[in-house]
Design a protein around this motif. Structure first.
Motif, short mmCIF file in Angstrom:
data_model
loop_
_atom_site.label_atom_id
_atom_site.label_comp_id
_atom_site.label_asym_id
_atom_site.label_seq_id
_atom_site.Cartn_x
_atom_site.Cartn_y
_atom_site.Cartn_z
N ARG A 59 0.82 -1.22 0.00
CA ARG A 59 0.00 0.00 0.00
C ARG A 59 0.85 1.26 0.00
N LEU A 60 2.04 1.18 0.55
CA LEU A 60 2.92 2.34 0.64
C LEU A 60 3.75 2.50 -0.64
N PRO A 61 4.15 3.73 -0.96
CA PRO A 61 5.09 3.91 -2.08
C PRO A 61 6.46 3.34 -1.72
N ALA A 62 7.32 3.21 -2.72
CA ALA A 62 8.66 2.66 -2.48
C ALA A 62 9.43 3.50 -1.47
N SER A 63 9.21 4.79 -1.49
CA SER A 63 9.88 5.70 -0.57
C SER A 63 8.85 6.62 0.06
N PRO A 64 8.23 6.21 1.16
CA PRO A 64 7.20 7.04 1.77
C PRO A 64 7.75 8.37 2.25
N MET A 65 6.88 9.34 2.38
CA MET A 65 7.27 10.60 3.00
C MET A 65 7.31 10.38 4.50
N VAL A 66 8.41 10.78 5.13
CA VAL A 66 8.61 10.55 6.56
C VAL A 66 8.35 11.83 7.34
N VAL A 67 7.47 11.75 8.32
CA VAL A 67 7.08 12.90 9.13
C VAL A 67 7.54 12.68 10.56
N GLN A 68 8.31 13.61 11.08
CA GLN A 68 8.78 13.54 12.46
C GLN A 68 7.69 14.05 13.40
N PRO A 69 7.20 13.23 14.33
CA PRO A 69 6.20 13.74 15.29
C PRO A 69 6.73 14.93 16.07
N ILE A 70 5.84 15.87 16.36
CA ILE A 70 6.24 17.08 17.05
C ILE A 70 6.69 16.80 18.48
N LYS A 71 6.02 15.89 19.16
CA LYS A 71 6.36 15.62 20.55
C LYS A 71 6.93 14.23 20.75
N LYS A 72 6.16 13.20 20.43
CA LYS A 72 6.61 11.83 20.59
C LYS A 72 5.74 10.94 19.71
N PRO A 73 6.14 9.68 19.51
CA PRO A 73 5.34 8.81 18.66
C PRO A 73 3.94 8.64 19.23
N GLY A 74 2.96 8.58 18.34
CA GLY A 74 1.59 8.46 18.78
C GLY A 74 1.08 7.04 18.78
N SER A 75 -0.16 6.89 19.23
CA SER A 75 -0.83 5.59 19.25
C SER A 75 -1.91 5.58 18.18
N GLY A 92 -3.92 22.71 10.10
CA GLY A 92 -2.99 21.87 9.34
C GLY A 92 -1.54 22.26 9.50
N ILE A 93 -1.28 23.45 10.04
CA ILE A 93 0.09 23.90 10.25
C ILE A 93 0.81 23.04 11.28
N THR A 94 0.05 22.28 12.08
CA THR A 94 0.66 21.43 13.11
C THR A 94 0.88 19.99 12.64
N LYS A 95 0.67 19.74 11.33
CA LYS A 95 0.84 18.40 10.75
C LYS A 95 -0.10 17.40 11.43
N PRO A 96 -1.39 17.55 11.23
CA PRO A 96 -2.35 16.72 11.98
C PRO A 96 -2.26 15.24 11.71
N GLU A 97 -1.56 14.83 10.64
CA GLU A 97 -1.41 13.38 10.44
C GLU A 97 -0.59 12.74 11.55
N GLN A 98 0.22 13.57 12.29
CA GLN A 98 1.06 13.01 13.35
C GLN A 98 0.50 13.29 14.75
N ILE A 99 -0.69 13.89 14.85
CA ILE A 99 -1.27 14.03 16.18
C ILE A 99 -1.99 12.73 16.54
N SER A 100 -2.13 12.47 17.83
CA SER A 100 -2.78 11.22 18.25
C SER A 100 -3.53 11.43 19.55
N LEU A 101 -4.40 10.51 19.84
CA LEU A 101 -5.15 10.50 21.10
C LEU A 101 -4.46 9.55 22.05
#
Length: 643
Positions: free
Chosen positions: A64-80, A633-642
């Motif tokens: 499902r992923l491309p050969a070279s995914p775009m890598v996003v550094q979480p702002i605080k720590k890895p999410g769940s 979206g300026i906070t990169k919401p794909e890397q926010i988590s609950l």
């Protein structure tokens, strides 16, 4: 009219015709494990996707992923993985949540929103003279339905959507070449798109970062071509449109192409609408895109959160939900005047209130400089008249009455810290001086007779049109205080609230005296009509804007000083270097600072943003809540988590 991430890099394919010294943009893949994760037990995808794989409904992650995914550094720590983010908005038709949480483009803003970086494109190349842009897509990208995303999808969006006069009668400013022509677009292979303009386009990358723009040239050809007569028999397409209740094929195409209202349309963003908000349902739901192309540095597919629920409410109900802790992450649509309620409830309800920079909240009065009435046009174009009206306003009283003295008083223009800002800008004629206002009015021949002044035999009586908005400064209250102040110097002002439709009609037809609106300050180059009349969408001189847009064939011929603004804008837009572009932007700012074409009142001191204590990854550095950056979206919401 009229948008952020570390990424991987592959070798760039050389394209003929581009200078050897052209800019190449790409970033190194970051694969170091994140602190706080046990790399031997890490889960690389959401459990709801794993269940679908087990059931045979979804390919494995590697497929499902491309050969070279775009890598996003979480702002605080890895999410769940997991959970539902709850949000609200005041209009069912507003698709802003797509731009904020589910946009995707060839490029996007860097984390600090200072430049463009590759996104769906793994690398891109810009020629030295800002005319040729070449994008090399990540290999193996897929739409949310699993179909391949290739250069053909981008070319379809440009040639068959933007290039179709029925679908897009006039090219938007963000993609128009000389004389409203479409730039040349071609592909060198399935993953490489080349876009060539006939003159330098200094703002092209910036436009492509705008999340409400970048998504517009990302269209699923395999899905939309069955609604387009260039690919499907026109009689068949027209018949299908009629059957669906539309008058023409282009209306049906637009409906099928809307990712906010059509859940069947494939997307490339982090989320896809599963249920649209409509007359029967006041709630929309979005679900994660299983083919999303971004991961965290540990290879875990983003987004972390599975679902987003968006409820349509009136302003009072929305603010109440926020104050009750029911909205985990919300800034857009949040009412400033409820800030104290949020603060009182925050601790008990488990959330914090951040103060992001308020953007687009500078309440202003725009005199119609291109007025249909020649006498008023002459008067409004007289600098001393505008200065007099500005000096006559007691902004301190407005500030103390409506914002407890916390509002920021200034004239509309770029702020000091922006690329186009000038030192000390925005302070011209903001001091309250009734005597000076009277002297200026006397000096231009606007003499008082009783309580009202007259100019060329006509009483100075004008109407301010505006639309009500409860999110920021109370417009009716502010304009009525100005009405009182202007009456003291012999100028009568009528305050007229209108609905959105009539407001647009009056402006487009050049049929108004003053437009009461909030002005943007920075990034106006993405929507130049705020400061340069480039179309009839101008708030301060739509007649001149129509003249510019039609090459002088229609509209009102502008005076020399307005033509100077237009010429400087052309310098900015076609600049070959950032230095030339910024110098032109500063000249436009300086001209506004000297002449006060728009009369500013004040803006909000901040925009409240509520963030649940359960949310991880929302930035805390008080960024701009800007439409141009995708608001939240300026906070990169794909890397926010609950948590």
């Amino acid at each position: 009219m009229i948008t952020d991430h570390p990424i991987s890099r592959r070798a760039l394919l050389t394209t003929s015709g581009i200078a050897a010294s052209a800019l190449v943009v790409g970033c190194s893949d970051r694969r170091e494990p994140l602190p706080g994760l046990d790399s031997t037990k890490k889960v690389l995808e959401s459990p709801i996707l794993t269940k679908k794989i087990t059931a045979g409904d979804l390919p494995k992650l590697a497929d499902r992923l491309p050969a070279s995914p775009m890598v996003v550094q979480p702002i605080k720590k890895p999410g769940s993985f997991g959970g539902t983010l709850h949000r609200a908005q005041t209009e069912a038709t507003d698709s802003g949540v797509i731009a904020s949480f589910a946009s995707s483009g060839l490029v996007e803003w860097s984390r600090d929103s200072s430049k463009a970086i590759p996104s769906l494109a793994e690398t891109y190349q810009r020629s030295d003279d800002n005319t040729i842009f070449t994008f090399t897509l990540r290999q193996g990208l897929k739409w949310s339905d699993g179909k391949p995303f290739t250069a053909d999808d981008v070319i379809f969006a440009i040639k068959d959507w933007l290039g179709n006069a029925t679908l897009v009668p006039a090219l938007p400013v963000w993609f128009a070449d000389v004389d409203q022509q479409l730039p040349k677009v071609s592909k060198t292979d399935e993953n490489t798109v080349r876009i060539e303009f006939r003159e330098p386009f200094a703002l092209f990358e910036k436009y492509l970062c705008h999340p409400s723009i970048n998504i517009q040239i990302i269209k699923p050809k395999h899905y939309l071509e069955k609604y387009h007569p260039a690919y499907t028999d026109k009689a068949k397409v027209t018949a299908a449109a009629k059957k669906a209740g539309f008058d023409s094929w282009d209306q049906y195409f637009a409906d099928r192409d809307n990712p906010w209202t059509n859940p069947d349309r494939p997307v490339m963003g982090a989320y896809q609408v599963a249920k649209a908000a409509g007359a029967q349902s006041g709630t929309a739901s979005l679900e994660r895109n299983p083919f999303y192309y971004k991961t965290d540095p540990d290879g875990r597919q983003l987004p972390y959160i599975d679902k987003i629920q968006v409820q349509v409410l009136d302003q009072a109900a929305l603010d109440l939900r926020a104050a009750n802790g029911d909205l985990e992450f919300q800034g857009n649509f949040l009412g400033y005047n409820s800030t104290q309620v949020y603060l009182r409830n925050a601790k008990a309800k488990g959330f914090t209130v951040q103060r992001w920079q308020a953007v687009g909240t500078l309440l202003s009065l725009c005199p119609n400089l291109s007025h249909n009435d020649r006498v008023w046009r002459s008067l409004f174009m007289t600098k001393d008249f505008r200065l007099a009206l500005s000096h006559a306003i007691n902004r301190k009283e407005i500030n103390d009455t409506l914002l407890g003295g916390l509002g920021i008083i200034r004239q509309p223009m770029s702020t000091d810290g922006s690329p186009y800002g000038i030192a000390g800008g925005g302070r011209t004629a903001v001091d309250y001086d009734v005597e000076k206002a009277g002297q200026l009015l006397d000096g231009i021949g606007a003499k008082k007779r009783g309580s009202v002044r007259y100019y060329r035999g006509k009483p100075l009586e004008f109407t301010v049109i505006y639309t009500d908005n409860d999110q920021g400064i109370a417009r009716a209250d502010a304009f009525n205080l100005v009405k009182k102040d202007w009456a003291a110097v012999g100028v009568k002002m009528n305050v007229r609230p209108v609905d959105d439709t009539l407001y647009a009609q009056l402006r487009a037809s050049n049929d108004f005296d003053f437009d009461g609106t909030t002005m943007i300050e920075d990034d106006w180059d993405l929507e130049p009509v705020w400061y340069v009349p480039t179309s009839s969408g101008s708030h301060s001189c739509p007649g001149y804007g129509l003249w510019y847009a039609t090459g002088g064939k229609d509209g009102v011929t502008p005076p020399a000083e307005i033509k100077k603004l237009m010429d400087t804008w052309d310098e900015l837009r076609t600049a070959q270097t950032d230095q030339i572009r910024i110098a032109a932007g500063k000249k436009i700012t300086q001209q506004h600072n000297d002449n006060v074409y728009v009369i500013g009142l004040m803006k909000l001191p901040f925009q409240p943003v509520v963030v649940s204590n359960k949310i991880i990854g929302v930035r805390t550095d008080k960024p701009q809540l800007s439409f141009y950056y995708g608001r939240e979206g300026i906070t990169k919401p794909e890397q926010i988590s609950l948590a």
